[in-house]
Design an enzyme around this catalytic site. Structure first.
Site, PDB file in Angstrom:
ATOM      1  N   GLU A 144       0.889  -1.177   0.000  1.00 50.07           N
ATOM      2  CA  GLU A 144       0.000   0.000   0.000  1.00 50.07           C
ATOM      3  C   GLU A 144       0.921   1.220   0.000  1.00 50.07           C
ATOM      4  O   GLU A 144       0.997   1.951  -0.983  1.00 50.07           O
ATOM      5  CB  GLU A 144      -0.910  -0.020   1.236  1.00 50.07           C
ATOM      6  CG  GLU A 144      -1.827   1.200   1.350  1.00 50.07           C
ATOM      7  CD  GLU A 144      -2.630   1.226   2.664  1.00 50.07           C
ATOM      8  OE1 GLU A 144      -2.250   0.524   3.620  1.00 50.07           O
ATOM      9  OE2 GLU A 144      -3.620   1.983   2.725  1.00 50.07           O
TER      10      GLU A 144
ATOM     11  N   ASP B  57     -12.307  -0.671   2.024  1.00 49.85           N
ATOM     12  CA  ASP B  57     -11.298  -0.460   3.072  1.00 49.85           C
ATOM     13  C   ASP B  57     -11.916   0.127   4.353  1.00 49.85           C
ATOM     14  O   ASP B  57     -12.246  -0.618   5.270  1.00 49.85           O
ATOM     15  CB  ASP B  57     -10.158   0.425   2.540  1.00 49.85           C
ATOM     16  CG  ASP B  57      -8.831   0.184   3.259  1.00 49.85           C
ATOM     17  OD1 ASP B  57      -8.757  -0.723   4.102  1.00 49.85           O
ATOM     18  OD2 ASP B  57      -7.851   0.912   2.963  1.00 49.85           O
TER      19      ASP B  57
HETATM   20  N1  HPA Z   1      -3.959   0.092   5.791  1.00 51.28           N
HETATM   21  C1  HPA Z   1      -3.406  -0.361   6.901  1.00 51.28           C
HETATM   22  N2  HPA Z   1      -4.086  -0.501   8.032  1.00 51.28           N
HETATM   23  C2  HPA Z   1      -5.373  -0.167   8.049  1.00 51.28           C
HETATM   24  C3  HPA Z   1      -5.992   0.286   6.917  1.00 51.28           C
HETATM   25  C4  HPA Z   1      -5.255   0.415   5.722  1.00 51.28           C
HETATM   26  O1  HPA Z   1      -5.739   0.824   4.658  1.00 51.28           O
HETATM   27  N3  HPA Z   1      -7.277   0.531   7.261  1.00 51.28           N
HETATM   28  C5  HPA Z   1      -7.419   0.192   8.554  1.00 51.28           C
HETATM   29  N4  HPA Z   1      -6.254  -0.236   9.032  1.00 51.28           N
HETATM   30 ZN    ZN Z   2      -7.068  -2.007   4.784  1.00 49.33          ZN
END
Ligand code: HPA
Ligand code: ZN
Length: 345
Positions: free
Chosen positions: A205, A283
């Site tokens: 990410e 998400d």
């Molecule tokens: N990334 C990492 N941790 C998280 C996320 C995310 O998008 N959403 C909630 N915890």
């Molecule tokens: Zn997430």
């Protein structure tokens, strides 16, 4: 407007595989639960809270997200939270969710593990009984905490395993990615595997492609959550395509957390067209401005996804789920019937 892309998306049966239940806590509910539980929020109104949802990166979001979760205190709170998500998902024609929850966010505040499980489970079981909808639970470890803390969390949850055997199917890894690589959790993921859980992890990410490699090679995950930075590594891309390794991509999240500056630059469509098994997910929809159909619609508009591609994304969501093969086939047949019917009109 019957034939608009939005209508097509609305009617598409689909699964959601990347949804943090704590991230579905809408400001209105945050205020209601704060009132119910006698908790003071540092915001004067729902509007003021919503206005604070301007994030520069993942960490700036996580700070608010963990603070907001403090209003969740009782079994009823977790039930209400989960039921609100289910209602919203039903509106979007979501047939199946494999939701994430973060017990450490709650146990660190003195909330019992059993309270978290019980509230989420009651809502999912009710949803299953009353609707054409199924839900299961993936317990995530917070990667900014230690592996020992993850082990302790797993041990505490295992006491409840039998009671929630119909729902608790997997283990995941979330929270601040950079500086907390997958290999930090190699032992606890090996244990989760040995216990028969499905395993997934957030990787790529904000973190580099190397984290996706290690999620695959060290943690032996079955899906990569996000994974958008895979595109920087050609060898990795070929591997993902060869393995048909699902990526649970979250376009509006990536936009809100500045992983991309413009949705038109998002690599969802490029990866789909290259043959990667990508799925679309919301998400943390209460924070990122949209539930599942909003993610589909915004992506379709920004990236020029056509109906065949949208149907492929829905198909991928069922194929990449951890549901039984017979159940997947029922969904896929329904999807085919829907698409054929739509195109015949
Ligand atoms: N990334 C990492 N941790 C998280 C996320 C995310 O998008 N959403 C909630 N915890
Ligand atoms: Zn997430």
């Amino acid at each position: 407007m019957k034939n608009s892309l939005h209508d097509f998306i609305q009617g598409l049966p689909k699964a959601e595989l990347h949804l943090h239940i704590e991230g579905s806590l809408e400001p209105e509910m945050m205020f209601a639960l704060a009132l119910r539980n006698g908790i003071a929020l540092p915001y004067a109104s729902v509007d003021e809270l919503r206005a604070a949802y301007e994030f520069g990166d993942l960490q700036s979001f996580l700070d608010l997200y963990y603070a907001g979760a403090a209003v969740l205190q009782t079994e009823q709170d977790f039930y209400d939270l989960t039921m609100a998500y289910v209602q919203r998902a039903l509106t979007d024609n979501v047939r199946h969710v494999e939701l994430f929850f973060d017990p450490q966010t709650h146990t660190l505040r003195g909330i019992a593990m059993s309270t978290v499980f019980a509230g989420i489970a009651r809502a999912l079981r009710q949803a299953r009984a009353e609707n054409d909808f199924s839900g299961s639970m993936i317990m995530c470890f917070l990667r900014h905490l230690s592996e020992q803390d993850a082990f302790d969390t797993l041990d505490a949850a295992l006491i409840l395993r039998e009671q929630y055997a119909d729902l608790w199917i997997g283990i995941g890894l979330d929270s601040g990615e950079v500086g907390n690589p997958p290999e930090k959790f190699s032992q606890v993921f090996a244990r989760a595997h040995a216990l028969g859980f499905h395993v997934v992890a957030h990787a790529g990410e904000e973190g580099p492609p190397a984290y996706i490699h290690s999620a695959l090679d060290v943690l032996n995950v079955e899906r990569i959550d996000h994974g958008v930075r895979a595109e920087e590594d050609g060898v990795l891309m070929q591997k993902l395509i060869r393995m048909q390794m699902p990526l649970t991509v979250c376009p509006l999240s990536n936009l809100k957390l500045c992983v991309v500056t413009d949705l038109r630059q998002h690599n969802l469509a490029r990866m789909l067209r290259a043959g990667v098994c990508v799925t679309v997910n919301s998400d943390d929809p209460a924070y990122f401005g949209g539930y599942l159909n909003a993610n589909f619609s915004a992506s379709a508009e920004a990236l020029g996804l056509n109906r065949t591609e949208l149907a492929q994304l829905a198909k991928n969501s069922f194929c990449a789920s951890f549901a039984m093969p017979e159940q997947k086939q029922i969904w896929l047949d329904e999807l085919v019937a829907y698409v054929d019917g739509y195109l015949a009109e």
